[in-house]
Design an enzyme around this catalytic site. Structure first.
Site, short mmCIF file in Angstrom:
data_model
loop_
_atom_site.label_atom_id
_atom_site.label_comp_id
_atom_site.label_asym_id
_atom_site.label_seq_id
_atom_site.Cartn_x
_atom_site.Cartn_y
_atom_site.Cartn_z
CG HIS A 8 33.81 29.31 37.13
ND1 HIS A 8 32.60 28.85 36.65
CD2 HIS A 8 33.80 30.65 36.92
CE1 HIS A 8 31.90 29.86 36.18
NE2 HIS A 8 32.60 30.97 36.33
CG HIS A 47 32.63 34.67 39.04
ND1 HIS A 47 31.30 34.91 38.76
CD2 HIS A 47 33.15 34.11 37.91
CE1 HIS A 47 31.03 34.50 37.54
NE2 HIS A 47 32.14 34.01 36.99
CD GLU A 48 37.11 33.46 36.90
OE1 GLU A 48 37.39 32.28 36.59
OE2 GLU A 48 36.39 34.18 36.20
#
Length: 216
Positions: free
Chosen positions: A27, A23-24
């Site tokens: 980004h 998820h990170e």
């Protein structure tokens, strides 16, 4: 503790790490595609989980949830550093929305992939087969939960960032100014919701999505 219980714990931990770390990274990767080198220069686009583990979000919170027999594990990794000013300058508000939703997109994509593979792992054969099945099952649940949770338009969640940049793109200046006043109180609002029945309402889409993506 039985071997099956131990396998479930290990599978759940690995599924959570893959979910929150990915998820990170997403980004940072999308921001990088729009010209922001911050995450790359700090080594945060690496798939090495050690670079992303947050002692509280990746270890303590999931451990407490497991000890409390929560219906699902939940957590987060260290936020990837992003220079949103660079993203805005090079890609505009649309790019900022894309960066904000990158992690959520990853979580839902991973949930769909795991749900697609899940029937192929049933019935499990042996310990390895059981581990694969548990890992896929936990991946579906964890990623749907993370995706839904991060869509909430409550600061500092991704949904709030995406909504703010979308509103700016549409020229809703009054809305943006009013919304930004909420940001200092975002965490208070978030925790207040998590410990009230309102959380059940906001998490309701988890059940709907699981019924949709899990065959049969």
């Amino acid at each position: 503790m039985s071997e099956l219980e131990l396998l479930k714990i290990i599978a759940s931990i690995l599924a959570l790490i893959v979910s929150v770390v990915g998820h990170e990274i997403m980004h940072g990767w999308v921001a990088y595609r729009y010209g922001d080198m911050t995450a790359k220069l700090q080594g945060r686009l690496s798939i090495n989980p050690i670079r992303h583990i947050d002692p509280v979000g990746t270890i303590l919170v999931p451990a407490l949830l497991y000890a409390m027999h929560a219906p699902f594990l939940f957590g987060w990794a260290k936020p990837v550093p992003i220079d949103m000013n660079t993203v805005l300058r090079k890609g505009g508000y649309g790019a900022a929305v894309a960066v904000s939703l990158a992690g959520i997109t990853y979580n839902f994509a991973l949930a769909i992939l795991a749900a697609t593979l899940l029937p192929l792992a049933w019935p499990p054969h042996g310990m390895l087969g059981a581990f694969v099945y548990l890992f896929l099952a936990q991946s579906v649940m964890i990623n749907v939960v993370l995706g839904v949770f991060n869509l909430w338009p409550i600061p500092p969640l991704d949904g709030s960032q995406a909504l703010r940049f979308f509103a700016a793109k549409m020229g809703w200046r009054g809305f943006v100014e009013a919304y930004e006043k909420i940001y200092p109180y975002g965490m208070i609002i978030l925790f207040a919701i998590l410990f009230t029945p309102l959380a059940d309402i906001l998490f309701a889409p988890v059940g709907w999505i699981l019924k949709w993506i899990i065959p049969g």
